[in-house]
Motif scaffolding. Structure first.
Motif, mmCIF file in Angstrom:
data_model
loop_
_atom_site.group_PDB
_atom_site.id
_atom_site.type_symbol
_atom_site.label_atom_id
_atom_site.label_comp_id
_atom_site.label_asym_id
_atom_site.label_seq_id
_atom_site.Cartn_x
_atom_site.Cartn_y
_atom_site.Cartn_z
ATOM 1 N N LYS A 194 38.856 12.935 50.098
ATOM 2 C CA LYS A 194 38.526 14.254 49.554
ATOM 3 C C LYS A 194 37.539 14.065 48.410
ATOM 4 O O LYS A 194 37.611 13.073 47.677
ATOM 5 C CB LYS A 194 39.784 14.939 49.013
ATOM 6 N N ARG A 195 36.650 15.040 48.274
ATOM 7 C CA ARG A 195 35.680 14.992 47.170
ATOM 8 C C ARG A 195 35.929 16.197 46.267
ATOM 9 O O ARG A 195 36.032 17.325 46.750
ATOM 10 C CB ARG A 195 34.251 15.019 47.712
ATOM 11 N N ARG A 225 46.346 4.699 44.565
ATOM 12 C CA ARG A 225 45.335 5.433 45.306
ATOM 13 C C ARG A 225 44.009 4.673 45.184
ATOM 14 O O ARG A 225 43.833 3.858 44.264
ATOM 15 C CB ARG A 225 45.143 6.847 44.728
ATOM 16 N N THR A 226 43.086 4.984 46.076
ATOM 17 C CA THR A 226 41.762 4.356 46.011
ATOM 18 C C THR A 226 40.712 5.408 45.687
ATOM 19 O O THR A 226 40.629 6.436 46.366
ATOM 20 C CB THR A 226 41.426 3.681 47.359
ATOM 21 N N LEU A 227 39.944 5.183 44.623
ATOM 22 C CA LEU A 227 38.770 6.026 44.341
ATOM 23 C C LEU A 227 37.560 5.312 44.913
ATOM 24 O O LEU A 227 37.258 4.179 44.540
ATOM 25 C CB LEU A 227 38.584 6.238 42.833
ATOM 26 N N TYR A 228 36.848 5.987 45.813
ATOM 27 C CA TYR A 228 35.648 5.401 46.408
ATOM 28 C C TYR A 228 34.431 5.651 45.530
ATOM 29 O O TYR A 228 33.440 4.928 45.575
ATOM 30 C CB TYR A 228 35.388 6.020 47.782
ATOM 31 N N ILE A 263 31.555 15.853 36.729
ATOM 32 C CA ILE A 263 32.268 14.646 37.134
ATOM 33 C C ILE A 263 32.531 14.783 38.634
ATOM 34 O O ILE A 263 33.077 15.800 39.071
ATOM 35 C CB ILE A 263 33.604 14.523 36.371
ATOM 36 N N GLN A 264 32.099 13.792 39.418
ATOM 37 C CA GLN A 264 32.363 13.824 40.859
ATOM 38 C C GLN A 264 33.277 12.667 41.212
ATOM 39 O O GLN A 264 33.022 11.521 40.813
ATOM 40 C CB GLN A 264 31.064 13.658 41.660
ATOM 41 N N VAL A 265 34.336 12.952 41.981
ATOM 42 C CA VAL A 265 35.234 11.893 42.421
ATOM 43 C C VAL A 265 35.496 12.025 43.919
ATOM 44 O O VAL A 265 35.598 13.135 44.449
ATOM 45 C CB VAL A 265 36.603 11.917 41.703
ATOM 46 N N THR A 317 36.403 11.073 58.770
ATOM 47 C CA THR A 317 36.030 9.739 59.231
ATOM 48 C C THR A 317 35.995 8.871 57.983
ATOM 49 O O THR A 317 35.886 9.407 56.868
ATOM 50 C CB THR A 317 34.629 9.734 59.901
ATOM 51 N N PRO A 318 36.094 7.537 58.118
ATOM 52 C CA PRO A 318 36.137 6.700 56.912
ATOM 53 C C PRO A 318 34.944 6.948 55.992
ATOM 54 O O PRO A 318 33.847 7.290 56.446
ATOM 55 C CB PRO A 318 36.132 5.273 57.479
ATOM 56 N N TRP A 319 35.159 6.800 54.688
ATOM 57 C CA TRP A 319 34.139 7.040 53.669
ATOM 58 C C TRP A 319 32.936 6.126 53.866
ATOM 59 O O TRP A 319 33.088 4.915 54.035
ATOM 60 C CB TRP A 319 34.761 6.824 52.280
ATOM 61 N N GLN A 320 31.744 6.720 53.874
ATOM 62 C CA GLN A 320 30.510 5.959 54.094
ATOM 63 C C GLN A 320 29.616 5.930 52.877
ATOM 64 O O GLN A 320 28.478 5.465 52.953
ATOM 65 C CB GLN A 320 29.700 6.603 55.244
ATOM 66 N N GLY A 321 30.071 6.481 51.756
ATOM 67 C CA GLY A 321 29.214 6.544 50.566
ATOM 68 C C GLY A 321 28.509 7.876 50.480
ATOM 69 O O GLY A 321 28.424 8.616 51.454
ATOM 70 N N MET A 322 28.011 8.181 49.255
ATOM 71 C CA MET A 322 27.365 9.488 49.021
ATOM 72 C C MET A 322 25.912 9.433 49.484
ATOM 73 O O MET A 322 25.225 8.466 49.323
ATOM 74 C CB MET A 322 27.350 9.846 47.533
#
Lengths: 251, 251
Positions: free
Chosen positions: B108-109, B168-171, B185-187, B246-251
């Protein structure tokens, strides 16, 4: 008594317009009540223009007089602490004793924004008119250019407007698509007749839809007849952006 | 029955949060009532996350089932015609029968925005937390980098959160000043504990004020104690932006 110039912003959605009216929540009414409560003396507020119900402002200008000994640099905070969340003082500063927010104004700038996307931006919904149709930008820009200059704007003002002199000068009139589907009409003029910006926007939209060619504009102006122009668009998308107290110098 | 995935946006100001509660105006409650009225069958709506009272969304994801014979491309308009102005369907599309908005989410973003200007932007006031103090961007960005990765986030979650597993994991975690005085702030993370984004934002703000050095963050995390972190900021500035399937691919 010191004369103050106060620049204000408001979300017009929940106001019955600028002008004080008994039993209604108006911008002038809320400002006068708040300043009267703060300074413990009756305060009258005069605005540069009377925006209609639902019309917003980011740079409406007002004046008022007070002898309340609040330091000049504290006024903005003191006033904002007393105002509701949808009305805001952006600047409060001492003015010349003769300053008059309406009579001294040389020009006003308005913005009208349409959201043509199928799903409009929710966070901006209070300040944009939803209009889920396809608009063509270039014909709208051509039509806008015909409006710049000194004209009799009878055709673009509400029939009920009771003023004798309907000649006004538009210094600037243009349309842009700043984000995909978001169309913004910007106008600067020495004065605006009743509903003039909303009728002007409604007429440019008919050009954008292809219902009229851009060169209909000169014919509309010369007809001096409200019924030949486009519809009056709703107030949601209209924002009073700025009032100028020196001659117009261009954007 | 067809399973639908529905992406929604809402202005959380006038909602008592996402989750249905008797006698309260909630996002889930209004959605279920509206879909039940439209389809004339009881509809249950499940969200990817339960946002708190006052928290907004531009990309919350939900699922529901219906056998109502509305053509797929008409759903968005039909649903929006039935919804109030502060809640919106952005996309409605058929999904795999087993699709689950919450269980299938990979990440989630969220965005948290502070307006540090003396006079905050009135038109954005519902979606930004007013914070009229000077913040230093670079220390905040350094602190944010310490938060990225897999950690036990006990220190950054409300004490009343009753979950056993607080890892938890923050990407992604970053801070930007996109306009003067507007700090965002973006998480992005695989999951968020109760109040986690608001406490994380409150902790970064203390770094921005110079009350803590950026390298306090590792100490705060390893303490596993809510009382060592910053304050919980108000919900106004928090927006659920996107949910990924789908798995996180980066921003």
């Amino acid at each position: 008594m010191i004369k103050f110039k106060m620049v204000i912003a408001y979300d017009g959605t929940d106001f019955a317009g600028f002008q004080r009216q008994p039993g209604q929540r108006t911008v002038q009414g809320v400002l006068e009540e708040t300043l009267t409560r703060i300074t413990r003396r009756p305060v009258a507020v005069t605005g540069a223009g009377r925006t209609d119900a639902g019309v917003h402002a980011l740079g409406q200008v007002t004046h008022f007089e007070s002898d309340c000994p609040i330091p000049f640099n504290r006024w903005v905070r003191v006033v904002n602490d007393g105002l509701p969340r949808d009305l805001q003082a952006k600047k409060v500063e001492p003015a010349a004793p003769g300053f008059h927010a309406r009579k001294d104004a040389y020009w006003k700038r308005y913005r009208y924004t349409l959201d043509t996307n199928r799903v409009p931006n929710l966070f901006c919904r209070r300040f944009r008119t939803p209009f889920p149709r396809r608009l063509e930008l270039n014909p709208m820009r051509q039509a806008a250019r015909y409006l710049v200059g000194t004209h009799d704007f009878t055709s673009l003002s509400a029939a009920r407007a009771q003023v004798e002199h309907r000649v006004r000068t538009l210094y600037h009139c243009d349309v842009s698509e700043d984000e995909p589907g978001i169309f913004t009409i910007q106008v600067v003029g020495d004065g605006f007749l009743y509903h003039m910006v909303r009728i002007l926007a409604g007429t440019l939209v008919e050009v954008g839809l292809g219902k009229r060619p851009p060169d209909d504009i000169p014919r509309i102006l010369s007809a001096k007849d409200r019924s030949v122009a486009g519809k009056t668009l709703p107030p949601d998308g209209l924002v009073m952006m700025e009032v100028g107290y020196t001659p117009w110098q261009g954007m």
